[in-house]
Design an enzyme around this catalytic site. Structure first.
Site, PDB file in Angstrom:
ATOM      1  N   SER A   9       0.990  -1.721  -0.051  1.00  0.00           N
ATOM      2  CA  SER A   9       0.113   0.284  -0.049  1.00  0.00           C
ATOM      3  C   SER A   9       0.675   1.099  -0.195  1.00  0.00           C
ATOM      4  O   SER A   9       0.398   2.516  -0.209  1.00  0.00           O
ATOM      5  CB  SER A   9      -0.661   0.056   0.826  1.00  0.00           C
ATOM      6  OG  SER A   9      -0.093   0.036   2.086  1.00  0.00           O
ATOM      7  N   HIS A  10       2.227   1.053   0.246  1.00  0.00           N
ATOM      8  CA  HIS A  10       2.922   2.375   0.465  1.00  0.00           C
ATOM      9  C   HIS A  10       4.036   1.766  -0.191  1.00  0.00           C
ATOM     10  O   HIS A  10       5.700   2.621   0.034  1.00  0.00           O
ATOM     11  CB  HIS A  10       3.613   2.305   1.843  1.00  0.00           C
ATOM     12  CG  HIS A  10       2.454   3.375   2.485  1.00  0.00           C
ATOM     13  ND1 HIS A  10       0.658   2.321   2.567  1.00  0.00           N
ATOM     14  CD2 HIS A  10       1.992   4.378   2.482  1.00  0.00           C
ATOM     15  CE1 HIS A  10       0.435   3.397   3.488  1.00  0.00           C
ATOM     16  NE2 HIS A  10       0.365   4.250   2.667  1.00  0.00           N
ATOM     17  N   ASP A  68      -5.026   0.937   1.337  1.00  0.00           N
ATOM     18  CA  ASP A  68      -5.829  -0.556   0.938  1.00  0.00           C
ATOM     19  C   ASP A  68      -6.726  -0.314   0.908  1.00  0.00           C
ATOM     20  O   ASP A  68      -7.538  -1.187   0.011  1.00  0.00           O
ATOM     21  CB  ASP A  68      -5.326  -1.084   2.034  1.00  0.00           C
ATOM     22  CG  ASP A  68      -3.919  -1.800   2.768  1.00  0.00           C
ATOM     23  OD1 ASP A  68      -3.259  -2.127   1.581  1.00  0.00           O
ATOM     24  OD2 ASP A  68      -3.328  -1.906   3.713  1.00  0.00           O
TER      25      ASP A  68
HETATM   26  N1  LIG Z   1       2.305   8.051   5.447  1.00  0.00           N
HETATM   27  C1  LIG Z   1       1.203   7.894   6.776  1.00  0.00           C
HETATM   28  O1  LIG Z   1       0.522   8.606   6.252  1.00  0.00           O
HETATM   29  C2  LIG Z   1       0.420   6.322   5.993  1.00  0.00           C
HETATM   30  C3  LIG Z   1       0.877   5.738   6.225  1.00  0.00           C
HETATM   31  N2  LIG Z   1       1.270   4.291   6.592  1.00  0.00           N
HETATM   32  C4  LIG Z   1       1.701   2.989   6.091  1.00  0.00           C
HETATM   33  O2  LIG Z   1       0.996   2.122   5.695  1.00  0.00           O
HETATM   34  C5  LIG Z   1       1.373   0.897   5.484  1.00  0.00           C
HETATM   35  C6  LIG Z   1       0.833  -0.317   6.499  1.00  0.00           C
HETATM   36  O3  LIG Z   1      -0.034  -0.301   7.514  1.00  0.00           O
HETATM   37  P1  LIG Z   1      -1.358  -1.204   7.860  1.00  0.00           P
HETATM   38  O4  LIG Z   1      -1.927  -1.319   6.761  1.00  0.00           O
HETATM   39  O5  LIG Z   1      -2.400  -0.406   9.121  1.00  0.00           O
HETATM   40  O6  LIG Z   1      -0.938  -2.282   8.483  1.00  0.00           O
HETATM   41  P2  LIG Z   1      -0.589  -3.190   8.927  1.00  0.00           P
HETATM   42  O7  LIG Z   1      -2.048  -3.840   9.333  1.00  0.00           O
HETATM   43  O8  LIG Z   1      -0.895  -4.564   8.110  1.00  0.00           O
HETATM   44  O9  LIG Z   1       0.312  -3.936   9.877  1.00  0.00           O
HETATM   45  C7  LIG Z   1       1.378  -4.361   9.566  1.00  0.00           C
HETATM   46  C8  LIG Z   1       1.420  -4.021  10.749  1.00  0.00           C
HETATM   47  O10 LIG Z   1       1.768  -5.950  11.771  1.00  0.00           O
HETATM   48  C9  LIG Z   1       2.555  -6.380  11.200  1.00  0.00           C
HETATM   49  N3  LIG Z   1       0.961  -7.027  11.045  1.00  0.00           N
HETATM   50  C10 LIG Z   1       0.193  -7.982  10.509  1.00  0.00           C
HETATM   51  N4  LIG Z   1       0.145  -9.172  10.898  1.00  0.00           N
HETATM   52  C11 LIG Z   1       0.371  -9.688  11.415  1.00  0.00           C
HETATM   53  C12 LIG Z   1      -0.569 -10.628  12.317  1.00  0.00           C
HETATM   54  N5  LIG Z   1      -1.784 -11.721  11.582  1.00  0.00           N
HETATM   55  N6  LIG Z   1       0.544 -10.773  13.034  1.00  0.00           N
HETATM   56  C13 LIG Z   1       1.724 -10.239  13.573  1.00  0.00           C
HETATM   57  N7  LIG Z   1       1.810  -9.174  13.536  1.00  0.00           N
HETATM   58  C14 LIG Z   1       0.871  -8.629  11.639  1.00  0.00           C
HETATM   59  C15 LIG Z   1       2.941  -6.198  10.485  1.00  0.00           C
HETATM   60  O11 LIG Z   1       4.674  -7.398  10.003  1.00  0.00           O
HETATM   61  P3  LIG Z   1       5.347  -7.207   9.407  1.00  0.00           P
HETATM   62  O12 LIG Z   1       6.209  -6.503   9.415  1.00  0.00           O
HETATM   63  O13 LIG Z   1       6.111  -8.733   9.377  1.00  0.00           O
HETATM   64  O14 LIG Z   1       4.693  -7.462   8.031  1.00  0.00           O
HETATM   65  C16 LIG Z   1       3.012  -4.763  10.571  1.00  0.00           C
HETATM   66  O15 LIG Z   1       4.270  -4.994  11.477  1.00  0.00           O
HETATM   67  C17 LIG Z   1       2.644   0.904   7.317  1.00  0.00           C
HETATM   68  O16 LIG Z   1       3.697   1.000   6.848  1.00  0.00           O
HETATM   69  C18 LIG Z   1       2.394   2.698   7.463  1.00  0.00           C
HETATM   70  O17 LIG Z   1       3.385   3.113   7.622  1.00  0.00           O
HETATM   71  C19 LIG Z   1      -0.366   4.592   6.818  1.00  0.00           C
HETATM   72  C20 LIG Z   1      -1.274   5.192   7.111  1.00  0.00           C
HETATM   73  C21 LIG Z   1      -1.228   6.576   7.021  1.00  0.00           C
HETATM   74  O1  LIG Z   2      -2.706   4.849   4.232  1.00  0.00           O
HETATM   75  C1  LIG Z   2      -2.564   6.491   3.939  1.00  0.00           C
HETATM   76  O2  LIG Z   2      -3.780   5.995   5.212  1.00  0.00           O
HETATM   77  C2  LIG Z   2      -2.540   7.571   3.909  1.00  0.00           C
HETATM   78  N1  LIG Z   2      -0.801   6.908   3.256  1.00  0.00           N
HETATM   79  C3  LIG Z   2       0.184   7.745   3.287  1.00  0.00           C
HETATM   80  C4  LIG Z   2      -0.408   9.715   3.176  1.00  0.00           C
HETATM   81  C5  LIG Z   2      -2.031   9.688   4.145  1.00  0.00           C
HETATM   82  C6  LIG Z   2      -2.590   8.332   4.103  1.00  0.00           C
END
Ligand SMILES: NC(=O)C1=CN([C@@H]2O[C@H](COP(=O)(O)OP(=O)(O)OC[C@H]3O[C@@H](n4cnc5c(N)ncnc54)[C@H](OP(=O)(O)O)[C@@H]3O)[C@@H](O)[C@H]2O)C=CC1
Ligand SMILES: O=C(O)C1=NCCCC1
Length: 350
Positions: free
Chosen positions: A52-53, A193
């Site tokens: 997703s990123h 996502d």
């Molecule tokens: N820049 C921004 O503003 C934003 C960025 N993001 C980014 O989006 C990415 C994805 O976020 P999000 O979708 O919420 O993350 P997820 O819900 O996919 O969770 C990811 C984390 O949880 C761990 N994980 C996933 N499944 C399990 C499980 N079953 N048991 C134990 N641990 C688990 C992953 O480990 P593993 O490392 O092994 O995969 C990882 O550390 C992140 O990198 C986040 O920084 C999100 C929102 C905003």
């Molecule tokens: O996936 C998200 O949530 C975001 N990623 C990058 C910045 C905006 C929100």
């Protein structure tokens, strides 16, 4: 993987991917340094399985640059404000180069004082947050970071989106293997996502979001068009989302997610907000205490002794190793669309 692009199998080496993404970013107004930093971040996320990123975000980077909302050539200003505190004004540039500009000072302060905070403002973050903390843990430090974004998450009970998806990333050294780290949004799902699910025509799990009337929905399009995401974990995730807002806006002197107004920049996808990072040196004053990394390992071993558990960061490293062996698998259509972004005049619709 060595050698140049494997266009037939659509597996790229990490270096080739970075080089191409850098070309795209430079062609769209980024300085050499900014292009290199963003390209490395984007390729790293793709390589580690954070789809997703990863490559998915290139269109957003480019359309934002073309919209004039972000300055791809900004030179951040680092302010050494206190023994354990660094502020950076990213000057309307991307957060990653602003962080890079302060990295050495933050590390030095953490080692000198035991702890240091970095507050970045006037910055754009579109990446995966774990990459911002991992390198500190590789050097024996504990790091915690938060970043806010744009208002797409409601406080339960309200119909007004106020929070960003506000991820929290944590990384710590351990005695064996790479750092233990986790990184996830405080919303039920990352906004990226939701966008991917909408493109693929997939419904979302219950509890992910609400539609424009505040009614629960599993339709990603309803969330994206007037609806909103919910925080994860009811009041607990909600409080964390609020904490992230405070640390990334009030503390840094930046914008709350609800204050982001890019309406005059159609195509903008990178919220201009703030980021906070806290770095701790676990050896500071530790004297005869048990070695920190071994204590972390003891916890992990105890957890594992109870059954075949999956710990955060366990899938990330194998994905990285597989990419080093075989290259990074890319979707042909997605890669072609990214290559097309090198042509500066192209209109981006995402
Ligand atoms: N820049 C921004 O503003 C934003 C960025 N993001 C980014 O989006 C990415 C994805 O976020 P999000 O979708 O919420 O993350 P997820 O819900 O996919 O969770 C990811 C984390 O949880 C761990 N994980 C996933 N499944 C399990 C499980 N079953 N048991 C134990 N641990 C688990 C992953 O480990 P593993 O490392 O092994 O995969 C990882 O550390 C992140 O990198 C986040 O920084 C999100 C929102 C905003
Ligand atoms: O996936 C998200 O949530 C975001 N990623 C990058 C910045 C905006 C929100």
């Amino acid at each position: 993987m060595t050698g140049r692009k494997d266009v037939t199998g659509r597996h790229l080496s990490f270096d080739d991917m970075v080089a191409t993404l850098g070309d795209v970013l430079r062609a769209n107004g980024c300085s050499e340094q900014v292009a290199q930093t963003l390209a490395t971040n984007c390729a790293s996320a793709e390589r580690d399985g954070s789809k997703s990123h990863g490559l998915f975000r290139m269109e957003g980077y480019v359309s934002t640059l073309r919209s004039g909302w972000v300055d791809g050539r900004a030179i951040p200003v680092v302010e050494d404000v206190a023994p354990g505190f660094v502020r950076v004004d990213a000057r309307n540039g991307f957060t990653l180069p602003a962080h890079d500009a302060a990295r050495a000072l933050v590390e030095e302060k953490a080692r000198q004082n035991g702890i240091a905070a970095l507050a970045i403002r006037n910055s754009h973050h579109l990446g995966a947050l774990y990459l911002d903390v991992e390198s500190y843990a590789e050097k024996g430090l504990i790091a915690l970071s938060v970043v806010n974004s744009m208002a797409v998450v409601v406080h339960p009970g309200s119909t007004k989106p106020v929070y960003g998806t506000n991820p929290i990333a944590f990384a710590t050294p351990r005695a064996e293997g790479g750092p233990f780290l986790f990184d996830f949004a405080t919303s039920a799902m990352a906004h990226g996502d939701v966008q991917v699910a909408a493109k693929q025509g997939r419904q979302l799990p219950p509890g992910t979001g609400v539609d424009a009337n505040g009614a629960p929905t599993q339709d990603p399009n309803a969330i994206l068009s007037g609806g909103a995401l919910l925080p994860f974990g009811a009041h607990k995730g909600t409080a964390l989302a609020m904490m992230v807002e405070i640390l990334c806006a009030a503390l840094v002197g930046g914008q709350y997610s609800y204050e982001v107004d890019w309406s005059e920049h159609p195509g903008a996808h990178t919220p201009r907000t703030g980021q906070t990072l806290i770095v701790i040196d676990p050896t500071a004053g530790a004297g005869n205490l048990a070695p920190f990394a071994q204590r972390v390992e003891a916890l992990i071993q105890e957890i594992r002794s109870g059954g075949p558990v999956r710990l955060p960061s366990e899938e990330r490293y194998p994905a990285r190793e597989a990419a080093a062996r075989n290259g990074i698998a890319v979707d042909a259509a997605q890669w072609d669309a990214i290559l097309a972004l090198k042509a500066p005049a192209q209109t981006v619709t995402a």
